[in-house]
Enzyme design. Structure first.
Site, PDB file in Angstrom:
ATOM      1  N   TYR A 189      38.101  45.056  52.536  1.00  0.00           N
ATOM      2  CA  TYR A 189      37.218  45.519  51.468  1.00  0.00           C
ATOM      3  C   TYR A 189      36.186  46.548  51.941  1.00  0.00           C
ATOM      4  CZ  TYR A 189      34.478  45.009  47.185  1.00  0.00           C
ATOM      5  OH  TYR A 189      33.841  45.229  45.999  1.00  0.00           O
ATOM      6  N   LYS A 204      43.966  32.808  52.994  1.00  0.00           N
ATOM      7  CA  LYS A 204      45.429  33.022  53.013  1.00  0.00           C
ATOM      8  C   LYS A 204      45.920  32.878  54.451  1.00  0.00           C
ATOM      9  CE  LYS A 204      48.231  34.355  50.457  1.00  0.00           C
ATOM     10  NZ  LYS A 204      49.274  33.529  49.774  1.00  0.00           N
ATOM     11  N   ASP A 241      35.932  38.612  45.993  1.00  0.00           N
ATOM     12  CA  ASP A 241      35.652  39.576  44.927  1.00  0.00           C
ATOM     13  C   ASP A 241      36.506  39.239  43.693  1.00  0.00           C
ATOM     14  OD1 ASP A 241      34.504  42.001  43.938  1.00  0.00           O
ATOM     15  OD2 ASP A 241      36.426  42.986  44.290  1.00  0.00           O
ATOM     16  N   ASP A 280      45.919  31.763  46.601  1.00  0.00           N
ATOM     17  CA  ASP A 280      46.738  31.861  45.384  1.00  0.00           C
ATOM     18  C   ASP A 280      46.657  30.565  44.577  1.00  0.00           C
ATOM     19  OD1 ASP A 280      47.945  30.889  47.667  1.00  0.00           O
ATOM     20  OD2 ASP A 280      49.955  31.559  47.149  1.00  0.00           O
TER      21      ASP A 280
END
Ligand code: NAP
Length: 427
Positions: free
Chosen positions: A160, A227, A304, A280
């Site tokens: 990011y 993740k 985010d 997820d």
């Protein structure tokens, strides 16, 4: 004390100070504000009126915020000829706590995000978003009252922050070459390249802050969202380091999910539960079982996305407050952008900025004033007095007010409260 190029410091008021690891807040603290671009001037006027009223009412006029306007974005360009003047950074640094409106970032080129620069320059490493529904606010889910989350998102690292090279640039070519020759990694020649750094230090200080917050505010659990199944040495390490902080620095106060499941006779026993969920799955969980989650800790990019997805459940970005926190420094801001199509039309919803200001009041320990704001928003919205963004979703009962009219209703409502509101829990 910094000397400023153009800023005139107010004659009354004092700076908030950090002493013995704590904030010391005078009765008349000087607090810098950045109005912001687009709808910024409308929502700032509304916010200032509501905050000043709440503070006056809560403390019988004994306390008052001495506002200091500092500049960024369009207004800074007009005043200083640059988008983010040194004066602004130094003022926030000196006065510790500040609030800002949204700032425009051009997509596909132009200048880099001023928000990202502010966070980096002031080392504001935790973006904190409480997500809680206010009764009466239209929501796309059946049970928005079950959502009561506080998101801690890391903001100095990860893809990011934009360490990247354009396709075909010298940098991209050299990196592709290096990866091939040194590491045997083959990338298509026409790749742009971004780098995803996640460090132990940044992860640990974020987790430390989240745990301190959770313990102070009697939250039930912290969920580390990552993740790590795919990106083991960045996202996976993030989870590992976050657990390490919990068990090595807060041992008496926490229990991990694994300890509960595998340890003989281990019970939660009023402790803070530390668990982790893959990112997820988390997007699903916040919709299907939001009541099982409390404080969430995430790296930058997934944080985010998840922040906005959660905000949608309680009425969207117009209703979600935010803060960027460093060790002591804090910059509060609404979660939406500058919504250029509503700029200077007096129709934007100022609630996100007003709630961010309430969060700021809580941060400086002025909880009574924060509570008045929270309650006034609830009462006014429940009475169907809302801005157009909410009115159009609420149907018949709701009156679409201008931004300024909505602020006037909140001010009236605050004055109408009797002394000693019940301190219901709010974020
Ligand atoms: P946005 O400004 O948040 O606006 C997107 C849409 O959300 C608006 O068109 C409007 O929806 C609704 N909206 C947002 N805030 C609202 C409010 N207070 N009251 C009523 N409706 C509101 O997002 P964007 O259009 O993607 O971004 C515009 C600029 O803001 C960009 O330059 C972006 O970089 C910047 N930005 C800044 C920040 C920040 O300063 N922290 C954050 C995000 C974006 P409808 O059209 O459906 O009415």
């Amino acid at each position: 004390m910094h000397s400023f190029k153009r800023l005139r410091l107010p004659e009354d008021g004092e700076a908030i100070k950090v002493e013995d690891g704590k904030l010391h807040v005078p009765d008349k603290p000087i607090i810098p504000f950045i109005e912001g671009d687009g709808i910024g001037s409308d929502i700032w006027k509304a916010t200032q009126a509501v905050v000043d009223t709440a503070v006056h009412k809560a403390y019988d006029g004994q306390r008052r915020i001495v506002w200091l306007e500092v500049f960024a974005g369009e207004k800074a360009l007009q005043t200083y000829g640059e988008l983010l003047p040194e004066d602004t950074l130094r003022a926030i640094e000196q006065f510790i706590v500040a609030i800002k409106g949204p700032l425009t970032t051009p997509p596909f080129g132009g200048h880099r995000s001023l928000n990202v620069t502010l966070r980096r320059e002031l080392d504001l490493y935790a973006c904190v978003r409480p997500i809680k529904w206010i009764e009466g606010v239209p929501s796309p889910v059946k049970h928005p009252e079950k959502v009561d989350l506080v998101i801690f998102r890391e903001t100095t690292e990860d893809v990011y922050v934009g360490i990247e090279w354009e396709m075909g640039s010298e940098g991209a070519k050299r990196l592709i070459q290096l990866l091939k020759e040194e590491f045997g990694v083959r990338l298509p020649e026409d790749s742009g390249i971004g780098i995803k750094p996640i460090s132990e230090r940044a992860t640990k200080r974020l987790m430390r802050k989240a745990i301190a917050y959770a313990l102070e505010n009697n939250r039930r659990s912290i969920t580390i969202v990552h993740k790590g199944n795919i990106m083991k040495f960045t996202e996976g390490a993030f989870a590992k380091w976050a657990y390490e902080v919990a068990v090595s620095e807060f041992r008496e106060h926490v229990v991990t999910q694994q300890e509960l499941e595998q340890g003989e006779g281990v019970t939660k026993d009023g402790k803070l539960l530390i668990k982790d969920v893959l990112a997820d799955n988390m997007f699903q969980q916040v919709l299907t079982r939001p009541e099982d989650y409390d404080v969430l800790v995430l790296p930058n990019l997934n944080g985010d996305y998840l922040s906005d997805a959660c905000a949608a459940q309680v009425g969207g970005l117009g209703m979600a407050p935010g803060a960027n926190l460093g060790d002591y420094h804090a910059l509060f801001e609404p979660t939406h952008g500058s919504a250029p199509k509503y700029a200077h039309k007096d129709v934007a919803n100022p609630s996100s900025m007003i709630l961010s200001a309430a969060m700021m009041l809580q941060y400086i320990g002025w909880k009574e004033a924060a509570l008045l704001i929270w309650e006034a928003l609830g009462t006014t919205i429940k009475a169907g007095k809302v801005t157009q963004d909410l009115a159009r979703q609420m149907g018949n009962g709701a009156r679409a007010l201008r931004c300024s009219e909505f602020a006037e209703e909140l001010v009236k409502c605050i004055w109408s409260f009797k002394k000693g509101l019940n301190a219901r829990r709010h974020p």
